[in-house]
Design a protein around this motif. Structure first.
Motif, mmCIF file in Angstrom:
data_model
loop_
_atom_site.group_PDB
_atom_site.id
_atom_site.type_symbol
_atom_site.label_atom_id
_atom_site.label_comp_id
_atom_site.label_asym_id
_atom_site.label_seq_id
_atom_site.Cartn_x
_atom_site.Cartn_y
_atom_site.Cartn_z
ATOM 1 N N ASP A 129 0.932 -1.115 -0.057
ATOM 2 C CA ASP A 129 0.076 0.204 0.074
ATOM 3 C C ASP A 129 1.008 1.140 0.118
ATOM 4 O OD1 ASP A 129 -1.594 2.165 1.039
ATOM 5 O OD2 ASP A 129 -2.938 0.942 2.049
ATOM 6 N N ALA A 130 0.506 2.242 -0.734
ATOM 7 C CA ALA A 130 1.279 3.491 -1.000
ATOM 8 C C ALA A 130 1.517 4.396 0.569
ATOM 9 C CB ALA A 130 0.670 4.517 -1.857
ATOM 10 N N THR A 131 0.505 3.801 1.517
ATOM 11 C CA THR A 131 0.657 4.338 2.897
ATOM 12 C C THR A 131 1.581 3.700 3.874
ATOM 13 O OG1 THR A 131 -1.202 3.384 3.759
ATOM 14 C CG2 THR A 131 -1.486 5.604 2.672
ATOM 15 N N ALA A 132 2.167 2.554 3.297
ATOM 16 C CA ALA A 132 2.741 1.716 4.140
ATOM 17 C C ALA A 132 4.024 2.068 4.823
ATOM 18 C CB ALA A 132 3.154 0.008 3.708
ATOM 19 N N CYS A 133 5.000 2.768 4.170
ATOM 20 C CA CYS A 133 6.185 3.561 4.694
ATOM 21 C C CYS A 133 5.962 4.520 5.845
ATOM 22 C CB CYS A 133 6.849 4.256 3.327
ATOM 23 S SG CYS A 133 7.260 2.967 2.401
ATOM 24 N N LEU A 134 4.871 5.241 5.775
ATOM 25 C CA LEU A 134 4.603 6.383 6.884
ATOM 26 C C LEU A 134 3.805 5.467 7.938
ATOM 27 C CD1 LEU A 134 5.188 9.196 7.377
ATOM 28 C CD2 LEU A 134 3.148 9.834 6.838
ATOM 29 N N ARG A 135 2.778 4.688 7.650
ATOM 30 C CA ARG A 135 1.944 4.071 8.561
ATOM 31 C C ARG A 135 2.587 3.099 9.450
ATOM 32 N NH1 ARG A 135 -0.371 -0.371 7.168
ATOM 33 N NH2 ARG A 135 -0.459 0.117 5.001
ATOM 34 N N THR A 136 3.804 2.278 8.852
ATOM 35 C CA THR A 136 4.383 1.441 9.670
ATOM 36 C C THR A 136 6.036 1.924 10.185
ATOM 37 O OG1 THR A 136 5.466 0.500 8.022
ATOM 38 C CG2 THR A 136 3.387 -0.198 8.537
ATOM 39 N N LEU A 137 6.011 3.282 10.038
ATOM 40 C CA LEU A 137 7.485 3.724 10.430
ATOM 41 C C LEU A 137 7.755 3.915 11.875
ATOM 42 C CD1 LEU A 137 9.732 5.152 8.995
ATOM 43 C CD2 LEU A 137 8.637 7.204 9.413
ATOM 44 N N GLU A 138 8.953 3.289 12.178
ATOM 45 C CA GLU A 138 9.355 3.420 13.707
ATOM 46 C C GLU A 138 10.373 4.247 13.740
ATOM 47 O OE1 GLU A 138 9.894 -0.794 14.685
ATOM 48 O OE2 GLU A 138 7.688 -1.061 14.641
ATOM 49 N N PRO A 139 10.289 5.599 14.140
ATOM 50 C CA PRO A 139 11.333 6.455 14.353
ATOM 51 C C PRO A 139 12.512 6.159 15.318
ATOM 52 C CG PRO A 139 9.561 7.674 14.532
ATOM 53 C CD PRO A 139 9.148 6.106 14.287
ATOM 54 N N ALA A 140 13.337 6.330 15.425
ATOM 55 C CA ALA A 140 14.396 6.368 16.367
ATOM 56 C C ALA A 140 15.585 7.068 16.190
ATOM 57 C CB ALA A 140 14.905 4.819 16.817
#
Length: 149
Positions: A129-140
């Motif tokens: 899904d085109a939103t997968a990168c932002l939706r599942t992003l885990e920033p650290a």
């Protein structure tokens, strides 16, 4: 009296067998982590006429990314937007961790107070899904600079 002790012993045994402490079925209820894209701001250091940003990115989405790019916002220490940039992380195979460095000319590393992932401008991969990168992003972050979405 003996029958009561036997019954109580059976009940206690059943309770212990089902408890998480004993490693019974309650542990089976914990779910495996879902798909994610881990993005770590690993270092910020002065470079030639600007600032070098080092990121560590790990693709755990369950599919390869043909291209991943993010709009990043740099804030100064007073909370004012300094600039918006798009960083292209290129192809990211499934299960692979990569290091990417970006040199941003004219950026004062010491003046950065916060780095924000504003959007995923590209998130291309078969079955994603085109939103997968932002939706599942885990920033650290491993820096003193605040980093997140």
């Amino acid at each position: 009296m003996r029958r009561w002790v036997t019954t109580a012993s059976r009940i206690l045994t059943a309770i212990l067998a089902l408890s998480p402490v004993a490693g019974g079925p309650a542990l089976a209820q914990t779910s495996a982590p879902g798909p994610s894209l881990a993005l770590e701001l690993n270092a910020i250091e002065p470079g030639d006429g600007g600032c070098r940003f080092t990121f560590v990115i790990a693709n755990r989405l369950g599919a390869a990314l043909d291209k991943a790019a993010f709009e990043i916002v740099l804030f100064d220490k007073d909370g004012l937007v300094d600039r918006l940039v798009t960083l292209d992380f290129k192809a990211l195979p499934q299960g692979k961790t990569k290091v990417r460095q970006f040199d941003l000319p004219g950026v004062d590393c010491e003046g950065i107070g916060r780095v924000l992932v504003n959007d995923a401008t590209q998130c291309d991969g078969a079955g994603l899904d085109a939103t997968a990168c932002l939706r599942t992003l885990e920033p650290a972050t491993r820096t003193e600079v605040e980093f997140g979405v």
